[in-house]
Write an enzyme that holds these catalytic residues in place. Structure first.
Site, PDB file in Angstrom:
ATOM      1  N   LYS A  81       1.437  -0.893  -0.386  1.00  0.00           N
ATOM      2  CA  LYS A  81      -0.195   0.057  -0.199  1.00  0.00           C
ATOM      3  C   LYS A  81       0.778   1.134   0.095  1.00  0.00           C
ATOM      4  O   LYS A  81       2.116   1.176   0.709  1.00  0.00           O
ATOM      5  CB  LYS A  81      -1.268  -0.465   1.560  1.00  0.00           C
ATOM      6  N   SER A 156      -9.607   1.469   1.988  1.00  0.00           N
ATOM      7  CA  SER A 156      -8.687   2.493   1.326  1.00  0.00           C
ATOM      8  C   SER A 156      -7.504   1.773   1.119  1.00  0.00           C
ATOM      9  O   SER A 156      -6.757   1.727   0.647  1.00  0.00           O
ATOM     10  CB  SER A 156      -7.526   3.437   2.661  1.00  0.00           C
ATOM     11  N   SER A 180     -10.267  -0.002   6.740  1.00  0.00           N
ATOM     12  CA  SER A 180      -9.478  -0.516   5.295  1.00  0.00           C
ATOM     13  C   SER A 180      -8.867  -1.865   4.822  1.00  0.00           C
ATOM     14  O   SER A 180      -8.439  -1.783   3.586  1.00  0.00           O
ATOM     15  CB  SER A 180      -8.484   1.067   5.351  1.00  0.00           C
TER      16      SER A 180
END
Length: 471
Positions: A81, A156, A180
């Site tokens: 990420k 996310s 997330s």
């Protein structure tokens, strides 16, 4: 379309074949790179490739030839990420302020993945500073859902989930403050696990004693997540919050999963915001299917709506703490980040005290629940994936949301507990979109949540996504 059979192998099978020299880590990486070439232009899951990935795969191949033990994740391509530092690879936090930032040191989770033999393929898309349940930003743009590119992949860790589905990598690293790792797992049909606070080191970050955001992994199967978690869990030298893992074997627990004689509680709407009827139907069917495996499943009422406002106070405090060195640049942040920081600056000591007291209340509530039940089952999301152009869905079951984050209350109220929470695909809704089921386990019960997730996947397998068969 490229042959995706190698890229879509399980983490266990990739590592087994690589260690047995049945396939080289370079071949595995190239198979995943072919999936990036085929699908990333449409989905925008990977935003920066690791320029040294092929060299690192070749070096791993040489180590295997020398007879070295290269680790449990040998040759497994991983997406990181873009809020997590990778040395020598652009890490932007998906913010224009850091568009050209290149770290000199790996985050601890990345270091551990490398030590286990994984190959870092590249960085995955996320909202700016991971703020939001949809994945878009001003640096890289919008990520799309691989089951329907007109829909959101969630966030996310949306780039991680979309890349997993399409075989761009076999494991995705991510973070989870309010959902997330679970929201995109639900929207994209993969498995995400929010581990207990401190189980996986979150170094480096400004908010070192962070009591609510965690680092973890997503995978296509519960067993894949278990293998990834085994590689990254455990106390770290620089992370002050830690949990021991001595004697814990996550992957073996999933492989030997058995729910016979276990008791599960199912709650349709823990956050009191309502729920889409189609989503609830899929989750209910998956939860009660555990009876076919020998479990007892009861429907219960569990009202955690009282935790919604206190969580927002903690979230605001988190953003101020994490971005404290950059508060003078507030006007340069995107609207979601800026509004979260502004809200955090208004949080009072009394509101923070209320939030901590609420965490105690919810902890006690789950302690009572676990006297009767082994785990809680509840829908991950209250809505199906929404149009990708929308920042957030404004209506849930016909009810208007008060803020842009209210719609993810089914995940963020569970963040308040500090307990391990998995999201597993429960099936497809009537529009052919994945639906996730959350599994909440006892303290330090990650392996038990993943074991149940593995059984749900066996009972409720998803079909192959249409994008993988499209010409």
């Amino acid at each position: 379309m490229p042959d995706d059979s190698l890229a879509l192998l399980s983490v266990h099978e990739i590592a087994r074949r690589v260690r047995a020299r049945e396939v080289s880590p370079v071949e595995v990486l190239e198979a995943c790179m072919a999936q990036v070439d085929a699908h990333n232009p449409r989905l925008n899951a990977v935003v920066t490739l690791n320029p040294r990935a092929r060299d690192e795969a070749a070096e791993l191949e040489r180590r295997i030839a020398r007879g070295e033990d290269v680790g449990a994740l040998a040759g497994v391509p991983v997406g990181i990420k873009d809020v997590t530092e990778v040395a020598g690879v652009r890490t932007t936090y998906c913010s224009p302020l850091f568009a050209d930032h290149v770290p000199t040191e790996d985050a601890e989770v990345v270091r551990r993945l490398r030590a286990a033999g994984a190959i870092i393929l590249g960085k995955t898309n996320t909202p700016e500073f991971a703020a939001g349940g949809n994945t878009f930003n001003d640096v890289f743009g919008v990520t799309r859902n691989p089951w329907n590119p007109d829909r959101s992949p969630g966030g996310s860790t949306g780039g991680g989930a979309a890349g997993l589905v399409t075989g761009m990598f076999a494991l995705a690293q991510g973070t989870d403050l309010g959902g997330s790792l679970r929201i995109p797992a639900s929207f994209c049909g993969v498995v995400g696990l929010r581990p207990s606070v401190g189980l996986v080191p979150t170094w480096p970050q400004e908010y070192a004693w962070d009591p609510i955001q965690v680092t973890g992994v997503m995978g296509r199967t519960a067993q894949d997540v278990a293998l990834g978690l085994q590689a990254v869990a455990g106390p770290g030298e620089y992370a002050p919050l830690a949990q021991p893992i001595l004697g814990r074997d996550f992957e073996t627990a999933v492989r030997g999963a058995d729910v016979r004689g276990k008791r599960f509680a199912y709650c349709r709407d823990i956050a009191g915001i309502g729920i889409d009827a189609d989503v609830e139907r899929v989750c209910r069917d998956a939860a009660f299917a555990l009876r076919d495996a020998g479990a007892t499943v009861d429907e219960i009422e569990l009202d955690l709506a009282y935790a919604r406002r206190p969580f927002l106070a903690l979230r605001g405090h988190w953003f101020v703490s994490q971005l404290y060195p950059h508060l003078d640049k507030l006007e340069h942040f995107g609207v979601n980040v800026a509004n979260n920081v502004r809200a955090g600056l208004k949080v009072t000591p009394v509101e923070l005290a209320e939030a901590e007291v609420t965490r105690k209340r919810i902890w006690d509530q789950f302690r009572d629940l676990f006297r009767t039940y082994d785990q809680l089952l509840t829908p991950t999301m209250a809505v199906p994936p929404f149009p990708v152009e929308e920042n957030f869905p404004r209506l849930v079951a016909g009810r208007e949301m008060e803020t842009y984050i209210d719609w993810v209350a089914p995940t963020f109220v569970l963040s308040m507990t500090g307990l391990p929470v998995a999201s597993v695909p429960a099936g497809l809704d009537s529009a052919g979109m994945p639906v996730g089921l959350q599994i909440v386990a006892r303290p330090q019960g990650e392996e038990h949540a993943l074991a149940t997730a593995g059984i749900v996947q066996r009972l409720r397998p998803l079909p192959r996504p249409p994008i993988l068969s499209a010409g």
